[in-house]
Design an enzyme around this catalytic site. Structure first.
Site, PDB file in Angstrom:
ATOM      1  N   LYS A  11       5.080   0.030   6.437  1.00 21.83           N
ATOM      2  CA  LYS A  11       3.980  -0.240   5.509  1.00 21.83           C
ATOM      3  C   LYS A  11       3.010  -1.221   6.144  1.00 21.83           C
ATOM      4  O   LYS A  11       3.414  -2.183   6.797  1.00 21.83           O
ATOM      5  CB  LYS A  11       4.539  -0.801   4.201  1.00 21.83           C
ATOM      6  N   SER A  31       2.426   0.326  -4.879  1.00 22.01           N
ATOM      7  CA  SER A  31       1.467   0.306  -3.789  1.00 22.01           C
ATOM      8  C   SER A  31       1.973   1.009  -2.533  1.00 22.01           C
ATOM      9  O   SER A  31       1.200   1.322  -1.626  1.00 22.01           O
ATOM     10  CB  SER A  31       1.115  -1.146  -3.427  1.00 22.01           C
ATOM     11  N   SER A  85       6.537  -1.710  -6.840  1.00 21.79           N
ATOM     12  CA  SER A  85       5.830  -0.921  -5.823  1.00 21.79           C
ATOM     13  C   SER A  85       6.721  -0.228  -4.806  1.00 21.79           C
ATOM     14  O   SER A  85       6.213   0.453  -3.917  1.00 21.79           O
ATOM     15  CB  SER A  85       4.816  -1.807  -5.085  1.00 21.79           C
TER      16      SER A  85
END
Length: 494
Positions: A79, A160, A184
């Site tokens: 990420k 997210s 998330s």
């Protein structure tokens, strides 16, 4: 031979160790998959050289008879919230476009030390603020799933960590890192039919991870099944002296301890999670999950978490307040974007840089956070929200007197179409209604896929555990996974 990109973390690790295939073959297969999946917009940066170097090191070590590293031969996605030495890291924000860290986050370094390779940096909601991956400055991620009822609208992969969830679900990588501030990891995992776990706050170091809300942010893995998550989390976690919130405790061997036998365990069902207008499919899956855990030997008990209804408003005071403080460092002076109009002074540069660099959702949360921290409203909002947070944590402590884990839905709906909720921030925030309470309490929590809705989109079940009882959460997840038999995967259209 089986397509190597269909294999998960454990299958790749074990196959490389046994010599069934080489780590380079695995890396080359995933690199090709990533290169051919541009339509999903899951990767912001591709790093094939990193993946191949780690693969060659794993193959060389095996040829030399050296003991294998825990993740030797396993390429993963990272990420874009984790700083990676020499590789651009932007938090999906224009204000950090072009920033290349000269250091490595502790979580990513732990994974490289364990032998993993990096396929690239994954797209996300800007500064991890969002529930649909529509706030990225570099375009939204598109879920690999499509509705089976004739609708062809692009589907949100959750947020997210939407790039992570989409990449794992599309078989672009066997596992990925995520971060969870209010859900998330868990919500995007539920939206895309994969597993994801947020560990106890402090299990994984936050050093080198771009901050959203420091008292809530926690890294965790996302993968295709529970065992893969256990292996990845074991490599990611660990004490770090550079992080004052890092827990100075040993990391258990969660994979070795995995058991789907729930005999002697009590599973709590919080009555407050039965929200108004809950879709029938969500309620039916929840009841099915209860039956699965009862079949695994668990005793089912009702529990009460009376302050649950205050969790979402408390979260959306605390998290923006911390964000407004954390994001003050992006000022155009030291790194990232600098917008300096001709003849402008320092304050003008600050204002222009932030106006141009931050997206609408980030600005919204900064303004909310600055407001609730202001002199006239600090006690009325921020102090009260922290008191509510304490009450929510106390509710969980009382629940543990009668149960070992809790079972709830992960999200109040299946994935929605891109653009369907983005115009209404409040509707978007409600996606976190089931995940936020455990985040406020710092508890481990996991989502595992349980089935499909009528339109053929995945639905997830959430397990919440006691502090530091990741093993109990993983075990309950394994019990559900074994009984759900979830094997659905998106059809390739990209």
């Amino acid at each position: 031979m089986t397509d190597l990109t269909d294999l998960g973390v454990v299958a790749i690790r074990d196959g490389v160790r046994s010599g069934d295939f080489t780590a380079r073959e695995v890396a080359e297969g995933f690199i090709a998959k990533v290169a051919n999946a541009k339509l999903l917009n899951a990767f912001l940066v591709e790093t094939p050289d990193h993946a191949l170097a780690a693969a060659d090191a794993a193959d060389a070590a095996r040829a030399a008879g050296e003991a294998p590293k825990p993740l030797a031969g396993v390429p993963i996605g990272m990420k874009d919230l984790f700083c990676t030495n020499g590789v651009p890291t932007t938090a999906a924000s224009h204000i950090l476009e072009g920033f290349v860290p000269p250091y490595e986050s502790r979580v990513s370094q732990n994974l490289w030390d364990a032998g993993a390779g990096m396929l690239g940096k994954l797209n996300m909601d800007q500064f991890a603020m969002g529930s649909s991956n529509e706030t990225s400055a570099f375009g939204n991620v598109i879920s690999p799933w499509r509705r089976s009822d004739g609708g062809n609208a692009p589907i949100a992969p959750g947020g997210s960590s939407g790039g992570s969830s989409a990449a794992v679900a599309a078989r672009l990588c066997p596992g990925a890192t995520g971060t969870d501030t209010g859900g998330s990891i868990r919500q995007p995992a539920a939206f895309t039919g994969i597993s994801g776990i947020k560990p106890t706050y402090g299990r994984c170091s936050r050093w080198g991870t771009i901050a959203f809300a420091s008292s809530l942010d926690q890294a965790g893995p996302m993968a295709r099944d529970v065992r893969d998550c256990a292996v990845l989390l074991g490599a990611m976690a660990g004490f770090d002296t550079r992080d004052a919130t890092s827990l100075p405790i040993d990391v258990p061997d969660w994979e070795a301890g995995l058991s789907g036998d729930m005999r002697g365990k009590r599973v709590g069902i919080p009555r407050e999670y039965r929200v108004d207008d809950m879709p029938g499919e969500i309620d039916a899956l929840w009841r099915q999950g209860i039956d699965w855990l009862r079949d695994a030997g668990a005793e089912i008990v009702d529990v009460s978490l009376p302050h649950t209804k205050y969790a979402l408003p408390a979260y959306y005071i605390i998290a923006p307040a911390e964000a407004s403080s954390n994001l003050a460092r992006y000022d155009g002076v030291r790194y990232g974007l600098r917008d300096l109009p001709e003849g402008a002074g320092l304050q003008d540069m600050y204002a222009a840089t932030r106006a141009d660099g931050f997206g609408a959702e980030v600005k919204r949360r900064i303004m909310i956070g600055t407001y609730v921290l202001s002199a006239g409203f600090y006690d009325a909002y921020y102090t009260q929200a922290q008191k509510v947070r304490t009450l929510i944590a106390r509710d969980f402590e009382r629940a543990w007197e009668t149960c070992d884990v809790l079972l709830t839905p992960t999200a109040p709906s299946a994935a929605f179409a891109l653009g369907e909720k983005s115009a209404d921030p409040l509707a978007m925030y409600l996606n976190d209604v089931f995940t936020v309470p455990s985040s406020l309490a710092g508890l481990p929590a996991m989502s595992v896929p349980g089935g499909l809705d009528a339109a053929g989109l995945p639905l997830g079940l959430q397990i919440i555990g006691r502090p530091l009882d990741e093993q109990g959460v993983l075990d309950a997840g394994l019990a559900i996974e074994a009984r759900a038999g979830f094997s659905a995967r998106p059809d390739v259209w990209w």
